[in-house]
Write a protein that holds these residues in place. Structure first.
Motif, PDB file in Angstrom:
ATOM      1  N   ASP A 185       0.836  -1.210   0.000  1.00 47.77           N
ATOM      2  CA  ASP A 185       0.000   0.000   0.000  1.00 47.77           C
ATOM      3  C   ASP A 185       0.868   1.257   0.000  1.00 47.77           C
ATOM      4  OD1 ASP A 185      -2.337  -1.424  -0.042  1.00 47.77           O
ATOM      5  OD2 ASP A 185      -2.783  -1.225   2.079  1.00 47.77           O
ATOM      6  N   PRO A 186       1.822   1.354  -0.936  1.00 45.83           N
ATOM      7  CA  PRO A 186       2.794   2.447  -0.877  1.00 45.83           C
ATOM      8  C   PRO A 186       2.192   3.799  -1.236  1.00 45.83           C
ATOM      9  CG  PRO A 186       3.090   1.191  -2.891  1.00 45.83           C
ATOM     10  CD  PRO A 186       2.066   0.459  -2.070  1.00 45.83           C
ATOM     11  N   ALA A 187       2.521   4.820  -0.446  1.00 44.64           N
ATOM     12  CA  ALA A 187       2.098   6.178  -0.761  1.00 44.64           C
ATOM     13  C   ALA A 187       2.593   6.569  -2.144  1.00 44.64           C
ATOM     14  CB  ALA A 187       2.637   7.146   0.286  1.00 44.64           C
ATOM     15  N   GLN A 188       1.846   7.428  -2.810  1.00 38.28           N
ATOM     16  CA  GLN A 188       2.171   7.758  -4.194  1.00 38.28           C
ATOM     17  C   GLN A 188       3.453   8.572  -4.289  1.00 38.28           C
ATOM     18  OE1 GLN A 188      -1.603  10.027  -4.534  1.00 38.28           O
ATOM     19  NE2 GLN A 188      -0.366  11.552  -5.615  1.00 38.28           N
ATOM     20  N   PHE A 189       4.230   8.272  -5.321  1.00 38.24           N
ATOM     21  CA  PHE A 189       5.441   9.048  -5.575  1.00 38.24           C
ATOM     22  C   PHE A 189       5.212  10.003  -6.740  1.00 38.24           C
ATOM     23  CE2 PHE A 189       6.240   4.774  -7.528  1.00 38.24           C
ATOM     24  CZ  PHE A 189       6.325   5.135  -8.869  1.00 38.24           C
ATOM     25  N   LYS A 190       6.158  10.906  -6.949  1.00 36.64           N
ATOM     26  CA  LYS A 190       6.052  11.899  -8.010  1.00 36.64           C
ATOM     27  C   LYS A 190       5.864  11.208  -9.361  1.00 36.64           C
ATOM     28  CE  LYS A 190       8.696  15.666 -10.174  1.00 36.64           C
ATOM     29  NZ  LYS A 190       7.642  16.703 -10.145  1.00 36.64           N
ATOM     30  N   GLY A 191       4.883  11.642 -10.124  1.00 38.51           N
ATOM     31  CA  GLY A 191       4.579  11.038 -11.411  1.00 38.51           C
ATOM     32  C   GLY A 191       3.317  10.215 -11.397  1.00 38.51           C
ATOM     33  N   VAL A 192       2.877   9.808 -10.204  1.00 40.70           N
ATOM     34  CA  VAL A 192       1.613   9.077 -10.071  1.00 40.70           C
ATOM     35  C   VAL A 192       0.481  10.098 -10.108  1.00 40.70           C
ATOM     36  CG1 VAL A 192       0.207   7.647  -8.553  1.00 40.70           C
ATOM     37  CG2 VAL A 192       2.660   7.210  -8.760  1.00 40.70           C
ATOM     38  N   THR A 193      -0.462   9.895 -11.002  1.00 41.13           N
ATOM     39  CA  THR A 193      -1.515  10.896 -11.208  1.00 41.13           C
ATOM     40  C   THR A 193      -2.868  10.482 -10.638  1.00 41.13           C
ATOM     41  OG1 THR A 193      -1.944   9.965 -13.406  1.00 41.13           O
ATOM     42  CG2 THR A 193      -0.417  11.826 -13.269  1.00 41.13           C
ATOM     43  N   ALA A 194      -3.036   9.226 -10.293  1.00 42.88           N
ATOM     44  CA  ALA A 194      -4.307   8.772  -9.720  1.00 42.88           C
ATOM     45  C   ALA A 194      -4.536   9.440  -8.374  1.00 42.88           C
ATOM     46  CB  ALA A 194      -4.294   7.256  -9.558  1.00 42.88           C
ATOM     47  N   LEU A 195      -5.730  10.015  -8.178  1.00 45.87           N
ATOM     48  CA  LEU A 195      -6.038  10.691  -6.925  1.00 45.87           C
ATOM     49  C   LEU A 195      -7.521  10.495  -6.586  1.00 45.87           C
ATOM     50  CD1 LEU A 195      -4.709  12.396  -4.730  1.00 45.87           C
ATOM     51  CD2 LEU A 195      -5.436  14.450  -5.975  1.00 45.87           C
ATOM     52  N   PRO A 196      -7.891   9.313  -6.118  1.00 47.95           N
ATOM     53  CA  PRO A 196      -9.287   9.030  -5.799  1.00 47.95           C
ATOM     54  C   PRO A 196      -9.787   9.899  -4.643  1.00 47.95           C
ATOM     55  CG  PRO A 196      -8.002   7.010  -5.997  1.00 47.95           C
ATOM     56  CD  PRO A 196      -7.029   8.135  -5.972  1.00 47.95           C
ATOM     57  N   THR A 197     -11.088  10.117  -4.608  1.00 49.97           N
ATOM     58  CA  THR A 197     -11.665  10.964  -3.559  1.00 49.97           C
ATOM     59  C   THR A 197     -11.469  10.351  -2.171  1.00 49.97           C
ATOM     60  OG1 THR A 197     -13.823   9.923  -3.938  1.00 49.97           O
ATOM     61  CG2 THR A 197     -13.372  11.992  -5.086  1.00 49.97           C
ATOM     62  N   SER A 198     -11.447   9.024  -2.084  1.00 48.09           N
ATOM     63  CA  SER A 198     -11.246   8.401  -0.771  1.00 48.09           C
ATOM     64  C   SER A 198      -9.865   8.724  -0.216  1.00 48.09           C
ATOM     65  CB  SER A 198     -11.430   6.883  -0.855  1.00 48.09           C
ATOM     66  OG  SER A 198     -10.391   6.272  -1.598  1.00 48.09           O
ATOM     67  N   ALA A 199      -8.868   8.813  -1.106  1.00 46.02           N
ATOM     68  CA  ALA A 199      -7.519   9.166  -0.665  1.00 46.02           C
ATOM     69  C   ALA A 199      -7.480  10.597  -0.151  1.00 46.02           C
ATOM     70  CB  ALA A 199      -6.521   8.976  -1.806  1.00 46.02           C
ATOM     71  N   LEU A 200      -8.190  11.495  -0.825  1.00 48.29           N
ATOM     72  CA  LEU A 200      -8.259  12.887  -0.373  1.00 48.29           C
ATOM     73  C   LEU A 200      -8.938  12.977   0.985  1.00 48.29           C
ATOM     74  CD1 LEU A 200      -9.191  14.737  -3.691  1.00 48.29           C
ATOM     75  CD2 LEU A 200      -7.037  14.925  -2.423  1.00 48.29           C
ATOM     76  N   LYS A 201     -10.021  12.220   1.168  1.00 50.71           N
ATOM     77  CA  LYS A 201     -10.716  12.232   2.448  1.00 50.71           C
ATOM     78  C   LYS A 201      -9.819  11.687   3.552  1.00 50.71           C
ATOM     79  CE  LYS A 201     -14.889  10.644   4.832  1.00 50.71           C
ATOM     80  NZ  LYS A 201     -16.192   9.938   4.717  1.00 50.71           N
ATOM     81  N   SER A 202      -9.075  10.624   3.273  1.00 49.81           N
ATOM     82  CA  SER A 202      -8.170  10.044   4.269  1.00 49.81           C
ATOM     83  C   SER A 202      -7.053  11.012   4.644  1.00 49.81           C
ATOM     84  CB  SER A 202      -7.567   8.739   3.743  1.00 49.81           C
ATOM     85  OG  SER A 202      -8.546   7.743   3.588  1.00 49.81           O
ATOM     86  N   ALA A 203      -6.606  11.798   3.649  1.00 50.89           N
ATOM     87  CA  ALA A 203      -5.502  12.733   3.886  1.00 50.89           C
ATOM     88  C   ALA A 203      -5.957  14.043   4.511  1.00 50.89           C
ATOM     89  CB  ALA A 203      -4.785  13.026   2.568  1.00 50.89           C
ATOM     90  N   ALA A 204      -7.255  14.289   4.521  1.00 53.38           N
ATOM     91  CA  ALA A 204      -7.775  15.579   4.981  1.00 53.38           C
ATOM     92  C   ALA A 204      -7.332  15.969   6.386  1.00 53.38           C
ATOM     93  CB  ALA A 204      -9.300  15.584   4.882  1.00 53.38           C
ATOM     94  N   PRO A 205      -7.269  15.048   7.362  1.00 53.01           N
ATOM     95  CA  PRO A 205      -6.833  15.464   8.697  1.00 53.01           C
ATOM     96  C   PRO A 205      -5.450  16.098   8.707  1.00 53.01           C
ATOM     97  CG  PRO A 205      -7.835  13.305   8.790  1.00 53.01           C
ATOM     98  CD  PRO A 205      -7.699  13.643   7.329  1.00 53.01           C
ATOM     99  N   ALA A 206      -4.598  15.686   7.771  1.00 54.83           N
ATOM    100  CA  ALA A 206      -3.267  16.295   7.676  1.00 54.83           C
ATOM    101  C   ALA A 206      -3.263  17.516   6.769  1.00 54.83           C
ATOM    102  CB  ALA A 206      -2.261  15.270   7.157  1.00 54.83           C
ATOM    103  N   LEU A 207      -3.945  17.411   5.631  1.00 56.17           N
ATOM    104  CA  LEU A 207      -3.925  18.506   4.659  1.00 56.17           C
ATOM    105  C   LEU A 207      -4.608  19.767   5.194  1.00 56.17           C
ATOM    106  CD1 LEU A 207      -4.719  16.558   1.370  1.00 56.17           C
ATOM    107  CD2 LEU A 207      -2.507  17.472   2.095  1.00 56.17           C
ATOM    108  N   LEU A 208      -5.574  19.592   6.066  1.00 56.49           N
ATOM    109  CA  LEU A 208      -6.312  20.731   6.597  1.00 56.49           C
ATOM    110  C   LEU A 208      -5.766  21.200   7.939  1.00 56.49           C
ATOM    111  CD1 LEU A 208      -9.961  19.590   5.753  1.00 56.49           C
ATOM    112  CD2 LEU A 208      -8.439  21.075   4.416  1.00 56.49           C
ATOM    113  N   ARG A 209      -4.620  20.671   8.319  1.00 56.16           N
ATOM    114  CA  ARG A 209      -4.024  21.000   9.609  1.00 56.16           C
ATOM    115  C   ARG A 209      -3.350  22.366   9.563  1.00 56.16           C
ATOM    116  NH1 ARG A 209      -4.035  18.780  14.914  1.00 56.16           N
ATOM    117  NH2 ARG A 209      -2.259  19.658  15.993  1.00 56.16           N
TER     118      ARG A 209
END
Length: 280
Positions: A122-146
Motif C-alpha cells: 500500500d505504498p504512498a504515491q510518488f512523483k509522477g503518479v496521477t491517480a487521486l481518488p476521492t477516498s484518498a483525499l478524504k483520508s488525507a484531509a486530517p493532515a492537509l487541513l491542519r
C-alpha cells in the motif's frame, strides 16, 4: 549519525548472524514495533530482521500518544536518509519491506540501488503518479487541513482511523487496532506527496529507471481508502518499465491496516514467497 543505540544493536546482530537482513520501514501513524509479527515470521525462515524507527520516534505507543509533537516536521528525504544510513552499516544488501509512506521510502531506497529485493505494501504515491481518488483525499484531509502542519503532530480520531485504515474490518477489531497501534504522525509527508507533481524538487521522487533497482513487489489492499488500489496500479505501470522483475499483488477485501490486522499473515506470506524466490 542519526541511528539510535537500539538500531545500531539490531544492525550489529544482523551482521553477526551472517544471515540475509530484512529491513522493515513503517509509515505514518505507526511505530516500528508494529512489525513484530512480521519479524518473527521472517526470522523463523532464517532471515535476520531489523526495524529502525523514523528519526526521533518515541520508544513506545504510550510515549508517542503523550507527546504528539515529537513527530512534527519529519520529511520524506530525512527519513529516507535515516534508513539509507542503516543499510550502509549492513554487511549485505538487504531485503526492504515498507508499508504506506514506508513503501514509498522502500522504493526510493531501491531507486538508489541499495536493496537486494523490495516489497512495497500500500505504498504512498510518488512523483509522477496521477491517480487521486476521492477516498484518498478524504483520508488525507486530517493532515492537509491542519494549521501549522510543520509544528504539530496529527492524531486521527476514531472515525478518521475507521475510514482510512479499518474500513474492511468489524468495529471491535478496528477499535482494538486503534488503541494498540495508532500514534500521531507528521503531516508534512502528505503535503509533499500531494504537491509533488508541481514541484521539480519533490522529495517523493523515485528513480524507477535505475537498472540496479532489483526485484520489486507492489502489494495493494483492494478495499484501501488511504492508498486505493488504482494508486498502486499506477505505481506498478511506472515501475514495470524497469528491467528488474516487477510484480503486483492485489489482496481482496483488505484495507490500509492489512499489515497489522488479523489477516496480516496472508500479506506476510505473499511478501515472503517473493523474497524467497530471489534470496532463499
Amino acid at each position: 549519525m542519526t541511528l539510535t543505540d537500539a538500531e545500531l544493536g539490531e544492525i550489529e546482530a544482523a551482521n553477526s548472524s551472517g544471515k540475509t537482513p530484512v529491513v522493515f520501514v513503517h509509515g505514518l501513524w505507526l511505530l516500528s514495533s508494529s512489525w513484530k509479527p512480521w519479524r518473527d515470521l521472517f526470522e523463523d525462515q532464517g532471515y535476520a530482521t531489523l526495524a529502525p524507527g523514523w528519526p526521533d520516534d518515541p520508544a513506545t505507543v504510550e510515549e508517542a500518544k503523550a507527546d504528539p509533537d515529537a513527530f512534527a516536521g519529519k520529511m520524506v528525504q530525512q527519513v529516507t536518509d535515516h534508513y539509507a544510513e542503516a543499510i550502509a552499516a549492513l554487511d549485505q544488501s538487504p531485503v526492504v519491506i515498507g508499508h504506506s509512506f514506508g513503501g514509498l521510502i522502500a522504493q526510493k531506497l531501491a531507486g538508489q540501488g541499495l536493496n537486494a529485493v523490495t516489497v512495497a505494501i500500500d505504498p504512498a504515491q510518488f512523483k509522477g503518479v496521477t491517480a487521486l481518488p476521492t477516498s484518498a483525499l478524504k483520508s488525507a484531509a486530517p493532515a492537509l487541513l491542519r494549521f501549522n502542519h510543520t509544528k504539530h503532530g496529527v492524531t486521527l480520531t476514531w472515525e478518521q482511523f475507521q475510514f482510512g485504515w479499518v474500513n474492511a474490518l468489524d468495529e471491535e477489531e478496528g477499535r482494538s487496532l486503534y488503541d494498540t497501534y495508532h500514534v500521531p504522525a507528521s503531516s508534512v509527508p502528505i503535503f509533499q506527496a500531494a504537491t509533488a507533481n508541481f514541484n521539480p524538487f519533490a522529495e517523493t521522487k523515485v528513480d524507477t529507471e535505475n537498472h540496479e533497482r532489483g526485484p520489486l513487489l507492489l502489494i495493494a489492499g483492494a478495499s484501501d481508502n488511504t492508498v486505493p488500489q488504482v494508486v498502486v496500479e499506477n505505481e506498478y505501470r511506472l515501475q514495470a518499465k524497469n528491467p528488474g522483475d516487477t510484480e503486483l499483488a492485489i489482496i481482496p477485501n483488505r484495507g490500509h491496516s492489512l499489515i497489522i490486522d488479523s489477516g496480516w499473515r496472508e500479506v506476510g506470506d505473499t511478501a515472503l514467497e517473493f523474497v524467497q524466490r530471489y534470496l532463499p
